[in-house]
Structure formats: structure tokens, C-alpha cells
Write a protein that holds these residues in place. Structure first.
Motif, PDB file in Angstrom:
ATOM      1  N   VAL A 253       0.859  -1.170   0.000  1.00 34.48           N
ATOM      2  CA  VAL A 253       0.000   0.000   0.000  1.00 34.48           C
ATOM      3  C   VAL A 253       0.902   1.228   0.000  1.00 34.48           C
ATOM      4  O   VAL A 253       1.899   1.282   0.730  1.00 34.48           O
ATOM      5  N   TYR A 254       0.577   2.179  -0.851  1.00 31.82           N
ATOM      6  CA  TYR A 254       1.344   3.423  -0.988  1.00 31.82           C
ATOM      7  C   TYR A 254       0.497   4.559  -0.430  1.00 31.82           C
ATOM      8  O   TYR A 254      -0.690   4.690  -0.753  1.00 31.82           O
ATOM      9  N   VAL A 255       1.126   5.418   0.391  1.00 31.33           N
ATOM     10  CA  VAL A 255       0.398   6.434   1.138  1.00 31.33           C
ATOM     11  C   VAL A 255       1.053   7.794   0.927  1.00 31.33           C
ATOM     12  O   VAL A 255       2.255   7.960   1.202  1.00 31.33           O
ATOM     13  N   SER A 256       0.278   8.762   0.446  1.00 32.03           N
ATOM     14  CA  SER A 256       0.728  10.149   0.386  1.00 32.03           C
ATOM     15  C   SER A 256       0.364  10.807   1.703  1.00 32.03           C
ATOM     16  O   SER A 256      -0.808  11.010   2.014  1.00 32.03           O
ATOM     17  N   CYS A 257       1.396  11.143   2.487  1.00 27.85           N
ATOM     18  CA  CYS A 257       1.210  11.603   3.861  1.00 27.85           C
ATOM     19  C   CYS A 257       2.089  12.835   4.078  1.00 27.85           C
ATOM     20  O   CYS A 257       3.282  12.712   4.351  1.00 27.85           O
ATOM     21  N   GLY A 258       1.498  14.031   3.919  1.00 29.20           N
ATOM     22  CA  GLY A 258       2.260  15.253   4.100  1.00 29.20           C
ATOM     23  C   GLY A 258       3.422  15.342   3.132  1.00 29.20           C
ATOM     24  O   GLY A 258       3.248  15.221   1.916  1.00 29.20           O
ATOM     25  N   ARG A 259       4.626  15.508   3.660  1.00 29.70           N
ATOM     26  CA  ARG A 259       5.821  15.643   2.825  1.00 29.70           C
ATOM     27  C   ARG A 259       6.485  14.286   2.549  1.00 29.70           C
ATOM     28  O   ARG A 259       7.649  14.240   2.149  1.00 29.70           O
ATOM     29  N   PHE A 260       5.706  13.210   2.697  1.00 31.33           N
ATOM     30  CA  PHE A 260       6.282  11.880   2.545  1.00 31.33           C
ATOM     31  C   PHE A 260       5.396  10.997   1.664  1.00 31.33           C
ATOM     32  O   PHE A 260       4.177  11.152   1.639  1.00 31.33           O
ATOM     33  N   LEU A 261       6.052  10.063   0.976  1.00 27.77           N
ATOM     34  CA  LEU A 261       5.359   8.993   0.276  1.00 27.77           C
ATOM     35  C   LEU A 261       5.854   7.689   0.903  1.00 27.77           C
ATOM     36  O   LEU A 261       7.050   7.353   0.812  1.00 27.77           O
ATOM     37  N   ILE A 262       4.946   6.969   1.526  1.00 29.15           N
ATOM     38  CA  ILE A 262       5.295   5.778   2.302  1.00 29.15           C
ATOM     39  C   ILE A 262       4.728   4.547   1.604  1.00 29.15           C
ATOM     40  O   ILE A 262       3.592   4.562   1.122  1.00 29.15           O
ATOM     41  N   SER A 263       5.498   3.487   1.546  1.00 27.98           N
ATOM     42  CA  SER A 263       4.974   2.196   1.095  1.00 27.98           C
ATOM     43  C   SER A 263       5.244   1.147   2.159  1.00 27.98           C
ATOM     44  O   SER A 263       6.222   1.233   2.912  1.00 27.98           O
ATOM     45  N   MET A 264       4.343   0.156   2.238  1.00 30.22           N
ATOM     46  CA  MET A 264       4.481  -0.903   3.239  1.00 30.22           C
ATOM     47  C   MET A 264       3.580  -2.071   2.860  1.00 30.22           C
ATOM     48  O   MET A 264       2.673  -1.931   2.030  1.00 30.22           O
ATOM     49  N   ARG A 265       3.836  -3.199   3.482  1.00 28.73           N
ATOM     50  CA  ARG A 265       2.927  -4.335   3.382  1.00 28.73           C
ATOM     51  C   ARG A 265       1.654  -4.029   4.185  1.00 28.73           C
ATOM     52  O   ARG A 265       1.645  -3.121   5.023  1.00 28.73           O
ATOM     53  N   PRO A 266       0.582  -4.776   3.953  1.00 32.02           N
ATOM     54  CA  PRO A 266      -0.661  -4.507   4.695  1.00 32.02           C
ATOM     55  C   PRO A 266      -0.504  -4.549   6.213  1.00 32.02           C
ATOM     56  O   PRO A 266      -1.291  -3.914   6.920  1.00 32.02           O
ATOM     57  N   ASP A 267       0.504  -5.251   6.716  1.00 28.25           N
ATOM     58  CA  ASP A 267       0.719  -5.311   8.163  1.00 28.25           C
ATOM     59  C   ASP A 267       1.740  -4.284   8.643  1.00 28.25           C
ATOM     60  O   ASP A 267       2.117  -4.286   9.817  1.00 28.25           O
ATOM     61  N   GLY A 268       2.211  -3.388   7.729  1.00 29.75           N
ATOM     62  CA  GLY A 268       3.172  -2.362   8.107  1.00 29.75           C
ATOM     63  C   GLY A 268       4.622  -2.752   7.927  1.00 29.75           C
ATOM     64  O   GLY A 268       5.519  -1.918   8.139  1.00 29.75           O
ATOM     65  N   SER A 269       4.894  -3.982   7.550  1.00 32.56           N
ATOM     66  CA  SER A 269       6.283  -4.421   7.368  1.00 32.56           C
ATOM     67  C   SER A 269       6.830  -3.924   6.028  1.00 32.56           C
ATOM     68  O   SER A 269       6.095  -3.422   5.177  1.00 32.56           O
ATOM     69  N   GLU A 270       8.159  -4.050   5.876  1.00 34.13           N
ATOM     70  CA  GLU A 270       8.878  -3.635   4.657  1.00 34.13           C
ATOM     71  C   GLU A 270       8.576  -2.171   4.302  1.00 34.13           C
ATOM     72  O   GLU A 270       8.427  -1.804   3.142  1.00 34.13           O
ATOM     73  N   ARG A 271       8.549  -1.363   5.320  1.00 34.38           N
ATOM     74  CA  ARG A 271       8.172   0.054   5.177  1.00 34.38           C
ATOM     75  C   ARG A 271       9.318   0.865   4.578  1.00 34.38           C
ATOM     76  O   ARG A 271      10.465   0.740   4.991  1.00 34.38           O
ATOM     77  N   ILE A 272       8.969   1.707   3.588  1.00 34.43           N
ATOM     78  CA  ILE A 272       9.925   2.645   2.992  1.00 34.43           C
ATOM     79  C   ILE A 272       9.303   4.037   3.042  1.00 34.43           C
ATOM     80  O   ILE A 272       8.153   4.228   2.634  1.00 34.43           O
TER      81      ILE A 272
END
Length: 679
Positions: A253-272
Motif C-alpha cells: 500500500v502506498y500512502v501520500s502523507c504530508g511531505r512523505f510517500l510511504i509504502s508498506m505491506r498490509p501489516d506495516g512491514s517492509e516500510r519505505i
């Protein structure tokens, strides 16, 4: 249930690439320059005759859009504002040719225009800003019907996402997530997503539905039965806007969050976590190509990127200075999109964009005007939302009219500009200088070619360039600004209109925002406001007026003629300074600058803009919708010159006086109008 009218879209629209859209564009609608009151042009009323405004129809057209969808080769956009009570405008454009496919006015009972769109393989789904249902539009019939009930008439639909047989819906003010069956419209509610009242982002993959909210920002992964599978909020970053968009691809899942673009597995692992490029404000749109690549479109710059583990790979920049209404991967090599200003565009990924401006191609609708300027060349400039319209009320087309008709008037010119021009001034060369919101950029516009020179932003914690005055002796423009939200010190900026050099002064009236500036000879006068934007807190109890010596750029005197909290507008004529209050609302006085005493005072009933003509001073009262002359009788009183004038100003009303000394230009509703004034 839908009162639908189809607007003609005959004729081929001109297709302009990005670099060509800076030039002029005729509005293309005959009504846009029609005179609706008898008379050939501006003229003062004869003695004994009643005054009456002369209307020139729409002062400005906007293409402001909220929501976009892609269906069957067309990009659909919907009007940000209602075009009539309860009615939004929905238009479809071919993004590859620029052709207007259809324009429909849909009476869906929207309170505040549209907010979001999406589409499946047959319908366009309409999420209004204030409606009890999501509506469904059928392009084959041109009609819309209420489809999925989501609350009361005050409910805003904030996000729509089609996934398989379901339509997922996010709302305000409940901050809820709904699932609607696309076959039946039956709705299931999953409750409030997070702490915010706004559910702003939805994405889906085969296993989960992801829903995110505005600030402070929460993210949940829902199982298909509606249970919460994972709480992902702890994996986010601090964001002043919360979550703007989410996308799902290849198990992430990819998330546009303020000044960041975050990706992670559905459980929050492998977060970038990736920092958004410095030139971009936010990422406000995400899309996924059929082969699984995630693309991101940036707010204001409209840069778009492919998201990689390492960061952002820039692919293109279709436009500039705009929020984005939609972004869609048509296939693995092509993207299309729409801006919040109503531009529709297409591009091969990494290629040059084809951009279509829609306001003059059937989608445009009248808007309130930000500011107005009567140029000495006879044109009238009406500043709108990221666009400028230049009217030619005295010019007619060459050649005779048909039969007894006069030759038609020359239609207005319209061109894009990178913000809302809150204030304008003309220089001795005829150049028009404008101050833009929200960037605080100062631009200079050629009066004939409309070429724009960008002098850059005022910055210095400033936000709103409320007023301008031109010092003809020194050939400089003075700009009065209010500071950013919750800050109390505005600025007076001195601008050289030839070179663009700027000097920003925040020391001339400390701890007060500046609401206006006027010039009389070698002196400028600035009016203060003790309140900050978006705050009831203040550092001073009494607002001041400062007199500034333009020869030295120093403060020569400071006045507090009355214990007011804030001024709205000031005007100087024959050594007397007139002021109207913002707090107290509508109070006014006349202050003799030599004697330093109040000589007249009264109450207009509500604040507005001041202006003067041949020694007479007028106030346009935005609250009571009238234009008053301020007179000396009884120590200060008001005479109503025009009553029941529908408001068409986004900011305070202005009396735009030009070379013609018999009246002023202004707004009558959303029409440009000439107001004769007897003196």
C-alpha cells in the motif's frame, strides 16, 4: 429528479500545448460580452434621471473543477461551485484531441458544488459537496439519479473508489467508510475510520480495503467483511494535511502523507519512507498502471513520477501552479489527468503533454471576481481564480451589423495566471502589476500581449497581497500584505515594475497586518489590523494608520484616530483621510491630516471598499449590498446611490475608476457593470 440541460459544444476547440496556453483566448460565448441594459456604453445619467448600472454580462468565467473520472476515452470533470441552485456542471472532454464530448447541467440538489467523481465501465459516480446520496450519471442518456444513500443533505462525499462489484465511499463530517453494491445501490457502513471527520483516501487490493483520513491522519486496512485487519496509523509520518491519497499494487500500500510517500505491506512491514521532492508541495494523486507501476502527481508543480524503492523518477510536467483533480493511467504507456482549474490533459508517459483549457470551451461558468482594474486604455481587467479576463467595452468588431443591429462588441480575452490576483495596479507604461495568492508572487503583465513577467514571491511570512498603490513620481508599486495564519505582522513591499526588484518592509507597522495602502503626493498611508489570519488572538488592542515618507521609506507619523480593532479600507482626498472599519464593522470617519483630528464620522452599516471621484467619496457596503456616498450633513452621514446590488466580489468590493470620470466599473452579481455617478 434531474433537470438536465445540454449546452452546445459545436465547433472544434483549439488544442494548445503547454507552452502555448499563456496567450490570449477569446471566451467564445456571445453572451460573455453582451450589454444587458440599453445604451452604447458608459455614460452618466442626465440630470433628473435615475441612476442605473449598465451590465456587460459575465465578468469572468472559471473552469474550477472538483473531481475527475475517466470513462470510454473521455475525462469527466465537475464544477467546483454550483452553476445554479442545487445544480452542478458535468463535462466530458477527449483528452487526446481536446474535443468537448458533452456538457450537462445536473440539478442534483448539491449544496456547494461537486467534490469528487469516479467511474466504472458504464457510469460516472458523483460525490457532491453536500448531498444525502452519491449520484450515478449515465452518459448514454445524459441523466443522473440518486444511487447510494450516505447521510443527510449536509454530507460531503470525499472519496469514491470502484473495486469489482463494489463502490467504496468516504464521507465528511462523519469520517465514515461505506460500501455500496454497484448492482443495487445497497449500502453497508463500516463506521468512522479515524480521529478526523474526513475520510479522504481509499484503495483496494484482492484482500483488503485501505481507508485514510485528513489530519491528524489515520490509516486502516479492512478485511472484506468490514472488520479492521490492521491499524496502520503508527507507520505514518507527521502530516499537516493527514493523508491525501492511497494506492495498492503488488502487495504493497502506498500512502501520500504530508511531505512523505510511504509504502508498506498490509501489516506495516517492509516500510519505505520517501521525502517528496523539494519543489513539490504534496503528492495529491496516485495511480497504478496495468503492469503495476505506481505513479504520483504533485500539487502545484504537476510534476509526475514513477515511485521506486529509491524515491521518485520524474516523468513529466503537464502544467503548473495547480492542484490536481484527477490522474489516470489509461494503459502502460499513457496517462491523462485534470487540474482543479479545469485543464484536461494527456501524455505518453515521459512525453509532451497535450493540455486543453475548458473554461472557454463550454465548461466555464461565471465566478466571483477577486479584484478589478479599469485601465487607461479603456479595457477592464477582472481577476478570477487563477485566470484573468480583459474586457473591451468600447471596442466593436469591424464592419456593419446585420440589418439595424450595431456591429458586435469585441469579446473579452482570457488567459491563465498562476494564482488569485488579490490586487492590481497599472504603471505609467501601462503595465499591469498583480499580487497573487497563495504564493505572494508579484507579476507584471503587458497590457496588449498579456506576456507575464514573474518577479518572484514576497515571502517573509506573508500570505495575502490585499492592496496595491502606484507611486507615479518614483515609478514604484507598493503592496500591502497580511501575514500567514496566526502571525500578526504584515508587510509593505516596494516593487520596481521595470526590474522586479523588491524591498519587503515588516517594520513600518509592527504587530499589525496591513489591509490597505494609498498614496497622496510624497506620502503613503497604510491601515492596520490587530488580528491575525485565522486567529482571534492579538498583540495590540488598537489598530493604527501609518504615514510613510516615500522619499525616505520611513514612517513620519502614526495615527490612532479612533480605538478600532482593525481597518478595512482607507482613501485620501484633498488632505482628508477617509477610513471604514472592519472591527467595528462599517463605522467610518474623515480625518484631517494637517489638523490631525476627526472632522466627520458615521456608519455605513457594514464594511466595504472606498473610492473617490471628483472630491466625492463612496463606500461599497458588502453587507447591505449598496453603494453609498459619504457626506458632511449632520457631522457625517450616508446617501445611498445604488441599492440592492447583488454581490459578485470574492473579497471586499472595489470601485474601479478609470480615465472616464463619470462613474466606476464594478460587479452586479457576476456581471461586469458600469455604475454612473453624478457629482
Amino acid at each position: 429528479m434531474t433537470n438536465e440541460s445540454h449546452q452546445s459544444t459545436s465547433g472544434q476547440p483549439t488544442i494548445s500545448r503547454r507552452g502555448l496556453l499563456v496567450g490570449t483566448t477569446a471566451l467564445g460565448l456571445a453572451a460573455a460580452h453582451a450589454v444587458t441594459t440599453a445604451g452604447a456604453g458608459p455614460a452618466a445619467a442626465a440630470p433628473g434621471e435615475p441612476l442605473g448600472p449598465i451590465n456587460y454580462d459575465s465578468a469572468a468565467l472559471t473552469g474550477a473543477a472538483r473531481g475527475a473520472a475517466y470513462l470510454d476515452g473521455a475525462v469527466y470533470i465537475a464544477s467546483r461551485h454550483n452553476v445554479a441552485e442545487g445544480t452542478i456542471r458535468l463535462a466530458a472532454f477527449d483528452p487526446f484531441t481536446g474535443e468537448a464530448v458533452s456538457v450537462h447541467d445536473l440539478d442534483i440538489g448539491a449544496r456547494s458544488g461537486n467534490n469528487v467523481l469516479t467511474a466504472d465501465d458504464r457510469y460516472v459516480y458523483i460525490g457532491a459537496a453536500g448531498n444525502a446520496s452519491v449520484w450515478r450519471f449515465d452518459p448514454s442518456t445524459g441523466t443522473a439519479e440518486p444511487f447510494a444513500p450516505i447521510g443527510t443533505a449536509s454530507t460531503w462525499t470525499y472519496r469514491l473508489r470502484v473495486d469489482g462489484d463494489d463502490l467504496w465511499i468516504g464521507t465528511y463530517p462523519t469520517g465514515a467508510l461505506f460500501r455500496a453494491d454497484r448492482a443495487t445501490g445497497a449500502v453497508e457502513e463500516f463506521g468512522q475510520v479515524g480521529r478526523s471527520q474526513y475520510t479522504t483516501a481509499i484503495a483496494a487490493d484482492p484482500d483488503y480495503v485501505y481507508a485514510g483520513t485528513a489530519a491528524p491522519g489515520d490509516l486502516r486496512a479492512y478485511a472484506r467483511d468490514g472488520s479492521v485487519a490492521y491499524e496502520l496509523t503508527p507507520f505514518l509520518e507527521d502530516s499537516p494535511v493527514g493523508i491525501l491519497d492511497v494506492a495498492a499494487s503488488n502487495g504493497f500500500v502506498y500512502v501520500s502523507c504530508g511531505r512523505f510517500l510511504i509504502s508498506m505491506r498490509p501489516d506495516g512491514s517492509e516500510r519505505i519512507v520517501r521525502d517528496i521532492p523539494a519543489d513539490d508541495r504534496y503528492i495529491d494523486q496516485l495511480t497504478v498502471t496495468p503492469d503495476g507501476r505506481v505513479l504520483a502527481l504533485a500539487r502545484l508543480t504537476t510534476n509526475y513520477y514513477e515511485i521506486t524503492d529509491a524515491g521518485f523518477d520524474l516523468l513529466g510536467t503537464p502544467w503548473h501552479d495547480a492542484e490536481n483533480a484527477g490522474f489516470f493511467a489509461v494503459d502502460d504507456t499513457t496517462v491523462v489527468g485534470a487540474t482543479g482549474l479545469g485543464h484536461v490533459w494527456s501524455s505518453t508517459i515521459g512525453g509532451e503533454a497535450i493540455v486543453t483549457e475548458t473554461a472557454s470551451r463550454g465548461f466555464g461558468y461565471p465566478e466571483s471576481v477577486q479584484s478589478m482594474l479599469a485601465h487607461r486604455n479603456g479595457t477592464v481587467w477582472a481577476a478570477g481564480h487563477f485566470a484573468m479576463t480583459v474586457h473591451h467595452p468600447k471596442r466593436r468588431n469591424n464592419g456593419a451589423g446585420h440589418g439595424n443591429q450595431q456591429p458586435s462588441r469585441v469579446p473579452p480575452d482570457r488567459f491563465d495566471i498562476g494564482g488569485e490576483p488579490k490586487s492590481m495596479a497599472q504603471t505609467r507604461s501601462g503595465t499591469v502589476v498583480a499580487g497573487l495568492y497563495p504564493s505572494t508572487r508579484i507579476v507584471a503583465i503587458h497590457p496588449h500581449t498579456y506576456e507575464i513577467r514573474d518577479f518572484g514571491p514576497i515571502d517573509n511570512d506573508q500570505m495575502r497581497p490585499l492592496a496595491m498603490a502606484y507611486d507615479s513620481v518614483r515609478d514604484q508599486v507598493l503592496v500591502a500584505t497580511t501575514a500567514k495564519q496566526r502571525l500578526h505582522t504584515g508587510a509593505l513591499t516596494f516593487v520596481d515594475p521595470r526590474t522586479g526588484e523588491m524591498e519587503v518592509r515588516r517594520d513600518l507597522l509592527p504587530n499589525q497586518n496591513l489591509r490597505n495602502v494609498v498614496i497622496a503626493g510624497d506620502y503613503a498611508y497604510v491601515a492596520g489590523d490587530t488580528f491575525a489570519e485565522a486567529s482571534e488572538e492579538r498583540e495590540l488592542l488598537v489598530a493604527s494608520i501609518a504615514e510613510i515618507d516615500l522619499r525616505t521609506r520611513t514612517v513620519s507619523r502614526v495615527f490612532q484616530p479612533r480605538e478600532w480593532d482593525s481597518y478595512e479600507d482607507i482613501h485620501v482626498t484633498d488632505g482628508v483621510l477617509y477610513a471604514v472599519g472592519r472591527r467595528p464593522n462599517g463605522a467610518w470617519f474623515a480625518f484631517d491630516l494637517a489638523a490631525e483630528e476627526v472632522v466627520l464620522e458615521g456608519d455605513t452599516g457594514g464594511y466595504g471598499g472606498l473610492g473617490g471621484l471628483r472630491g466625492q467619496v463612496y463606500c461599497w457596503n458588502v453587507f447591505d449590498h449598496n453603494i453609498q456616498r459619504l457626506i458632511a450633513a449632520d457631522g457625517g452621514s450616508e446617501h445611498i446611490v445604488y441599492d440592492d446590488v447583488p454581490n459578485g466580489w470574492y473579497n471586499r468590493p472595489e470601485l474601479a475608476f478609470g480615465h472616464n470620470k463619470r462613474g466606476a466599473w464594478g460587479m452586479y452579481g457576476t456581471d461586469l457593470a458600469w455604475f454612473p455617478l453624478r457629482t
